[in-house]
Design a protein around this motif. Sequence first.
Motif, PDB file in Angstrom:
ATOM      1  N   ALA A  47       1.854  -4.680  54.984  1.00  0.00           N
ATOM      2  CA  ALA A  47       1.080  -3.444  54.820  1.00  0.00           C
ATOM      3  C   ALA A  47       0.699  -2.865  56.176  1.00  0.00           C
ATOM      4  O   ALA A  47       0.802  -1.645  56.399  1.00  0.00           O
ATOM      5  N   THR A  95       1.782 -10.122  52.391  1.00  0.00           N
ATOM      6  CA  THR A  95       1.598  -8.762  51.876  1.00  0.00           C
ATOM      7  C   THR A  95       0.794  -7.911  52.850  1.00  0.00           C
ATOM      8  O   THR A  95       1.132  -6.746  53.104  1.00  0.00           O
ATOM      9  N   SER A 135      -0.407 -13.593  50.036  1.00  0.00           N
ATOM     10  CA  SER A 135      -1.295 -12.465  50.315  1.00  0.00           C
ATOM     11  C   SER A 135      -1.287 -12.109  51.802  1.00  0.00           C
ATOM     12  O   SER A 135      -1.341 -10.933  52.166  1.00  0.00           O
ATOM     13  N   ASN A 149      10.721 -13.583  56.756  1.00  0.00           N
ATOM     14  CA  ASN A 149      10.749 -12.231  56.200  1.00  0.00           C
ATOM     15  C   ASN A 149      11.555 -11.307  57.116  1.00  0.00           C
ATOM     16  O   ASN A 149      11.215 -11.142  58.294  1.00  0.00           O
TER      17      ASN A 149
END
Length: 380
Positions: free
Chosen positions: A327, A323, A320, A212
């Motif tokens: 966050a 994510t 998840s 990422n």
Amino acid sequence: MKVIFWQTIITPHIFYLAESLGSLNIDVTYVALNKSTPDRSVMGWNITPSSTSCVRFHLINSLESLNDFLASPISDAFHIFQGVRGDKFLSFCQSKVSNFGFKQIIMLESPNLNNILFSYLKSQIYKHIFSSTNDLITAYLAIGYRLPLWLAAHNVPPSKIYQFAYFLDSPSNNLDPSSPSSISHKKFRFLYVGSLLKDKGVLDLFKIFVSNKYLRLYSSLHFIGDGPLRKSLESHSHCLRSEISHEVVFHGNVHNSQIPHFMSHADCLVLPSRHDGWGAVVSEALLSGTPVIVSSSCGSAEVARLSRLSSVFNSRDWPSLLTLMLAHLFRGRISSHSREQLQSWARCLSADCGAVYLASILKHLQSSSIIQDRPAPPWQ
């Protein structure tokens, strides 16, 4: 009131709890086979009780020393054993204690039930063990938020089950400000602490980070610990060096006294385990005021959820986890005030708080009312 902890070694997971329990004017003895083991010594698990300790330490190095100890005036004590199967030393000691009819308490973590076949076999084994020993056991200290229901489904009377945790020393008591740290203060800092094993989810965590661009550009990932996957992870990291710069760092084993320093300088601890009975590093992080991201397969997931600033993802749901990491990254580093608030809340996981909770459990067991006024875990 007398309490005797039975352990294979002197472990920080129990040592500080025993010390705090002794400070409450409870007669506490810590029985162990060895002070430590070579692998734990490397990690700094060389706990030497002080001469002013309120806990008596007794090393059992022979059958004769065990029999001598059992012959001492300990018949009115609560004997707290770790686990119900697997360790020959503790199993043998427990059988001897059972022969004397002493009060026994079992402290245990959630078993690893990831393998479907072994899960079924383990369930049958545990059902048999609990059915055959229930009359000998006064109570179960269930470490992990799912364990109470699992125990009840495996023939343990609910009235004997008390939710529990690993209560640790406060970081303020053991923080070494001179501990070395190569963690950059410029980027958001993710931290993993533990063995580098497949079941710990470290390979998946590494892949998520390096794949990422936002995580690579705006954060760093630090691994503390060693294990079979270290060489592979370091090799992958070296091949990607031009893309990830120096944002993935492997520190290897770090002395236990230095862990609080790393914790307090991290922005988020990540524990992506496929299974973890509790995950003591979660307690350490929260006590340091550091938010965590933890798998639902960790026994400490409930505590992480209740801490508000932390997050829980469904086990093995790697999208998840990505994510949640993003966050936390985009939320940014929490303020000093928020860290202090989190640290203050996390005192419910400290050894002092755990000792008060354990003492209330023992008093409840001594009372005539087992159903009413059951003590609740300090984090609830």
